[in-house]
Design a protein around this motif. Structure first.
Motif, PDB file in Angstrom:
ATOM      1  N   GLY A  11      -3.060  -1.039  12.402  1.00  0.00           N
ATOM      2  CA  GLY A  11      -1.673  -0.615  11.483  1.00  0.00           C
ATOM      3  C   GLY A  11      -0.905  -1.822  12.492  1.00  0.00           C
ATOM      4  O   GLY A  11       0.553  -2.003  12.545  1.00  0.00           O
ATOM      5  N   ARG A  15       2.595  -6.667   6.278  1.00  0.00           N
ATOM      6  CA  ARG A  15       2.154  -6.693   5.233  1.00  0.00           C
ATOM      7  C   ARG A  15       3.072  -7.312   4.151  1.00  0.00           C
ATOM      8  O   ARG A  15       1.935  -8.662   3.557  1.00  0.00           O
ATOM      9  N   HIS A  26       5.341   1.752   9.139  1.00  0.00           N
ATOM     10  CA  HIS A  26       3.976   2.263   8.395  1.00  0.00           C
ATOM     11  C   HIS A  26       4.722   2.633   6.433  1.00  0.00           C
ATOM     12  O   HIS A  26       6.233   3.847   6.395  1.00  0.00           O
ATOM     13  N   TYR A  28       4.594   4.814   4.572  1.00  0.00           N
ATOM     14  CA  TYR A  28       4.171   6.119   4.316  1.00  0.00           C
ATOM     15  C   TYR A  28       4.353   6.973   4.984  1.00  0.00           C
ATOM     16  O   TYR A  28       4.202   8.812   5.658  1.00  0.00           O
ATOM     17  N   THR A  29       5.274   6.574   6.236  1.00  0.00           N
ATOM     18  CA  THR A  29       6.317   7.756   6.711  1.00  0.00           C
ATOM     19  C   THR A  29       7.374   7.926   6.620  1.00  0.00           C
ATOM     20  O   THR A  29       7.936   7.592   5.189  1.00  0.00           O
ATOM     21  N   LYS A  50      -1.093   2.624  -2.594  1.00  0.00           N
ATOM     22  CA  LYS A  50      -0.878   3.604  -1.089  1.00  0.00           C
ATOM     23  C   LYS A  50      -2.516   3.034  -0.892  1.00  0.00           C
ATOM     24  O   LYS A  50      -2.820   3.354  -0.091  1.00  0.00           O
ATOM     25  N   LYS A  56      -0.844  -1.202   5.098  1.00  0.00           N
ATOM     26  CA  LYS A  56       0.404  -0.526   4.764  1.00  0.00           C
ATOM     27  C   LYS A  56       1.958  -0.279   5.811  1.00  0.00           C
ATOM     28  O   LYS A  56       2.746   0.560   5.540  1.00  0.00           O
ATOM     29  N   THR A  57       2.291  -1.310   6.797  1.00  0.00           N
ATOM     30  CA  THR A  57       3.391  -1.632   7.328  1.00  0.00           C
ATOM     31  C   THR A  57       3.246  -2.935   7.136  1.00  0.00           C
ATOM     32  O   THR A  57       3.224  -3.958   6.902  1.00  0.00           O
TER      33      THR A  57
END
Length: 119
Positions: A11, A15, A26, A28-29, A50, A56-57
């Motif tokens: 990570g 992105r 991230h 999805y946090t 996803k 994803k960061t």
């Protein structure tokens, strides 16, 4: 710092800018949800899934730029709404009290148009 493949897995790749960063968020946090990052990213010409194999960061610098872009777009949308409402209220050429721009000086805008066309 290691391989790019390892950086993606751990990570450290943003992105948006694709730079390696030590501090990232991230997507999805709970912090990303609080910042509404996925909603704001939807305004960009990219898609984020996803389960894709892309990072994803997002780095803090890109989050800051994304926030500024989102704020500007929201301001433009509000302004557009106000202008449309303003025009809707002017059926007889007068500015009624219920107009969102009632009391605003429109002469400045007219003067600027005249000055711009006479140059």
């Amino acid at each position: 710092m290691g391989s790019t493949a390892k950086a993606i897995m751990t990570g450290f790749i943003c992105r948006l800018c694709s730079e390696q960063k030590k501090v990232v968020i991230h997507l999805y946090t709970s912090r990303a949800k609080k910042l509404k990052l996925l909603k704001k990213i939807k305004l960009l010409p990219i898609s984020v899934d996803k389960y894709d194999n892309l990072p994803k960061t997002i780095c803090e610098q890109c989050v800051s730029k994304l926030e500024a872009q989102y704020d500007l777009l929201q301001k433009i949308r509000r302004s557009n709404s106000v202008h449309r409402s303003h025009r809707m209220h002017h059926s007889n050429g007068r500015c009624p009290a219920e107009c969102p721009l009632h009391g605003e000086d429109e002469s400045t805008e007219s003067e600027m148009e005249v000055q711009g066309t006479s140059s």
